[in-house]
Scaffold this active site. Structure first.
Site, short mmCIF file in Angstrom:
data_model
loop_
_atom_site.label_atom_id
_atom_site.label_comp_id
_atom_site.label_asym_id
_atom_site.label_seq_id
_atom_site.Cartn_x
_atom_site.Cartn_y
_atom_site.Cartn_z
N GLY A 148 0.82 -1.20 0.00
CA GLY A 148 0.00 0.00 0.00
C GLY A 148 0.85 1.24 0.00
N GLY A 163 0.95 5.46 1.34
CA GLY A 163 0.40 6.43 2.26
C GLY A 163 0.88 7.82 1.93
CB SER A 164 0.26 11.04 3.61
OG SER A 164 0.57 10.62 4.93
CG PHE A 165 4.50 11.08 5.55
CD1 PHE A 165 4.78 12.35 5.08
CD2 PHE A 165 3.68 10.96 6.67
CE1 PHE A 165 4.27 13.47 5.71
CE2 PHE A 165 3.15 12.07 7.28
CZ PHE A 165 3.45 13.35 6.80
CG ASP A 196 -4.31 9.83 10.07
OD1 ASP A 196 -5.47 10.19 9.80
OD2 ASP A 196 -3.47 9.54 9.21
CB VAL A 239 3.72 -0.41 3.42
CG1 VAL A 239 4.05 -1.59 4.33
CG2 VAL A 239 3.55 0.86 4.25
#
Length: 758
Positions: free
Chosen positions: A472, A474-476, A588, A479
């Protein structure tokens, strides 16, 4: 007698204003779909002795039942009735009218949004009253001391309200009282010693309040006690020594307090105790070996304390144990082989201790997963426990022979080399000191238990960070699934260094994940970092994210699974907010940050924007943006971060899990939000119309119980979503409520339907 219960009658109850059935004594209307107001003319049936109207949708104010002077049982629970006024701070005057009903024995008003205060005159209700049910009514204010006048009272239920103030000592006058249930309120102060005068009391539930001070020592003299729950308060004493005199005690829960001291060897006197929960306190010392005297024990939790020393092998004699949780302590030594005798053991956890040696592999350990053993000193065993294999030691004879050879031939030469080498090194150190330049394969180990992994090892283990290994984004960063050199499957979170705030996010996750430890948090094994590359090595969650299970056609979660996941996430937040040295606010909470392992146990992850509070801090300001739809109002408008903000996000998560709708769904515009959508369904009693698909089916024999379960979850979520942060319930209260909801639905669906409440 007129019995119309357990039908599907709907609409309002229409009675002529001169309604008068002079001979009517018993009227049963419960478990229908009747709505509207209860007509006042019903009180003209002056010979009524039993009026049962529960489990409908009656609304409006509670009528004046004072004319029904012969009433013995008045039951209108589980409706939508309110007090006689619209103001939540006014007295509930209908209670005062019942003083005319001198024969009243049972009064049940539970599950109605009464929204008011108990009047002092409630103590004038007849002394014949034996049962008073008023739980989950949003009752505020104090408990009137006049309740002590009900000399015949056997059952008092005022739990799940918003009661404040102290427990009135006058309750000690209720000599016939058998059950006292005041849990999940906001009661404070000490537990009054007067409760020890209740010589017939069998069940005492004071959990989930704000009670302080010691456990009354005189409780040990109330030999009738069978079930005690004082959990989730602020009690701060030791367990009184005579507490162990309660030889007939079946259930004891003292969890989530600040209790200290050692576990007395007198615990063996609790011969018939079934459940013992002392978790999340400050107990210390050894776990006494005499605990095997508790031969009926099925549930034992000593987690999140300061116990040390060995796990007593005598635990293997408690053959009925099905749950044993010793995690988050300072236990050392090995896991006793005798625990293989616990053939009924289903849950076992010794993670986050200092254990070493071989993990038993027989008996119940065949079904125990690796998560039960993480973060210990030097455990070894079979591969599926994800620990190193145990190394066989040399025999004593060969070891002695090698030592003799070493002493005779090798040792003198070795000493000479050591002396010469030391001289050379000292000379070189005087000439100059060197500093090595870091390379791409360097890594940083931030904790003694962290795994050292180089960039090359991660590159090989993820097939060059290929798309086929991508789990996946993410914003940073991204993975990837990876396999380390020893065969351990992990998730590698690689940070995109081209983005702003990435380094800060990486440092935040390192700081927080290196200090927290809980079975419902994503486990971290280590990191790899240098000027050009930063990655975290995390536990691999084989069942992916909760978001996948909520919105993919090939995946489905039933009601119990969703409840378990909700409890797992709440337990993780409870630990972060209240069980850690300093509070951690996640900031979050959303389905994509909830990950599921092979056993469908939920783990909270992604601490990239989390906040670690300093001692005494309760709120901080931030400019970091949380996810739209999940952020609390004060987060977006003022940048205020607190534990209350996580509770709000968790409330949204609950609604999403059980409605199957995201807070950003197109149907939720400026006029309607997910919260409004659910709140309106609760008010109109149409919960079954908004739940996620496949959760409720009318042909299901347990439809009613499941619908009630979902309604309870929704009501709890709404309490998490109060606009004012100070008025939201905390996560400790939330965990306790969810556990009760789960216990109730499991009990209701595990046996045939029956109506034996009274």
């Amino acid at each position: 007698m007129l019995g119309l219960s357990f039908n599907k009658f709907s609409g309002s109850l229409r009675l002529p204003w001169k309604f008068s059935l002079f001979n009517l004594e018993y009227l049963y209307l419960h478990s229908n779909q009747l709505s509207g107001k209860i007509p006042n003319s019903i009180t003209n049936a002056s010979k009524l002795t039993i009026l049962e109207m529960s489990k409908n949708s009656f609304s409006g104010s509670v009528p004046d039942f004072g004319n029904l002077r012969l009433l013995r049982r008045l039951i209108f629970s589980d409706n939508s009735l309110s007090g006689s006024t619209n103001s939540p701070n006014q007295e509930l005057v209908f209670f005062s009218t019942l003083t005319n009903c001198q024969y009243l024995k049972l009064l049940d008003v539970s599950g109605n949004p009464l929204n008011g205060i108990l009047p002092p005159s409630i103590g004038n209700i007849t002394t014949s009253l034996e049962v008073f049910w008023a739980h989950n009514c949003n009752i505020k204010g104090i408990i009137p001391s006049g309740i002590g006048n009900w000399s015949s009272l056997r059952y008092l239920y005022l739990d799940q309200n918003q009661l404040t103030g102290f427990i009135p000592p006058t309750i000690g006058k209720l000599k016939q009282l058998q059950i006292l249930s005041l849990y999940e309120n906001r009661l404070q102060g000490y537990i009054p010693l007067d409760l020890c005068r209740l010589s017939n009391m069998g069940n005492l539930y004071l959990n989930d309040n704000i009670l302080t001070g010691p456990i009354p020592e005189c409780f040990g003299e109330v030999k009738s006690l069978r079930d005690i729950n004082l959990g989730s308060n602020m009690l701060n004493s030791t367990i009184p020594s005579n507490f162990w005199n309660l030889g007939d005690l079946l259930f004891l829960n003292l969890s989530s307090n600040s209790l200290s001291g050692q576990l007395s060897s007198q615990i063996s006197s609790l011969k018939v105790i079934n459940q013992l929960d002392l978790s999340s306190n400050q107990f210390s010392g050894n776990i006494t070996s005499s605990i095997d005297g508790c031969q009926s024990l099925e549930f034992l939790s000593l987690s999140n304390n300061k116990f040390e020393g060995f796990i007593p092998p005598s635990l293997g004699n408690v053959r009925g144990l099905s749950t044993l949780d010793l995690s988050n302590n300072n236990l050392s030594g090995s896991i006793p082989k005798s625990l293989e005798n616990l053939h009924l053991l289903r849950y076992f956890n010794v993670s986050y201790n200092k254990l070493e040696g071989e993990i038993p592999n027989g008996g119940p350990f065949v079904n125990i997963t690796a998560q039960s053993f993480v973060n210990n000193s030097a455990l070894c065993g079979v591969k599926r426990f994800q620990v190193p294999p145990c190394i066989e030691k040399n025999t004593r004879r060969s070891r002695q022979k090698n030592i003799a050879r070493l002493m005779k031939y090798i040792l003198p030469s070795f000493i000479s080399v050591i002396i010469l080498g030391t001289i050379v090194i000292l000379l070189l150190m005087r000439r100059r000191k060197t500093k090595r330049v870091p390379t791409l394969d360097d890594d940083i180990s931030l904790g003694i238990s962290w795994r050292r992994a180089s960039y090359i090892e991660l590159l090989r283990g993820t097939n060059g960070f290929s798309e086929t290994n991508l789990l996946g984004k993410g914003s940073f960063g991204s993975v990837f699934k990876g396999t380390l050199s020893d065969g351990l499957n992990v998730a590698v979170k690689v940070f995109n260094l081209q983005l702003e705030r990435v380094v800060r996010s990486f440092d935040t996750e390192c700081e927080i994940l290196s200090s927290v430890r809980h079975r419902n948090l994503v486990q971290i094994f280590g990191c790899c970092t240098n000027l050009e590359f930063k990655a975290l090595i995390l536990g691999y969650m084989s069942n992916g994210s909760l978001e996948k299970w909520l919105y993919s056609e090939n995946y489905c979660l039933d009601l119990i699974q969703r409840l378990k996941i909700a409890i797992d996430v709440a337990l993780a937040l409870e630990y972060l907010h209240h069980g850690h040295t300093y509070p951690v606010v996640h900031c979050d909470i959303k389905p994509s940050n909830v990950l599921l392992d092979e056993d469908m146990t939920a783990h909270l992850g992604d601490f990239g924007i989390a906040k670690l509070f300093d001692e005494g801090e309760t709120m901080v300001q931030t400019k970091t943006l949380a996810t739209i739809g999940y952020a609390a109002p004060e987060y977006g408008s003022e940048g205020k971060v607190s534990r209350n903000g996580d509770v709000y996000s968790y409330g949204i998560l609950l609604l999403e899990m059980f409605t199957g709708k995201k807070p950003t769904d197109n149907m939720f515009n400026g006029e309607m939000s997910l919260k409004d959508y659910v709140h309106e369904a609760l008010q109109e009693n149409v919960v079954s119309e908004i739940v996620a698909s496949n959760l409720l089916a009318r042909e299901d024999q347990h439809f009613g119980a499941k619908e009630e379960c979902v309604s309870s979850v929704f009501s709890l979520a709404i309490k998490c979503l109060t606009i004012s942060p100070e008025e939201r319930i905390n996560i400790i209260e939330t965990v306790a409520a969810l556990k009760r909801i789960k216990a109730k639905i499991v009990a209701n669906t595990a046996r045939p339907l029956e109506d034996n409440r009274y």
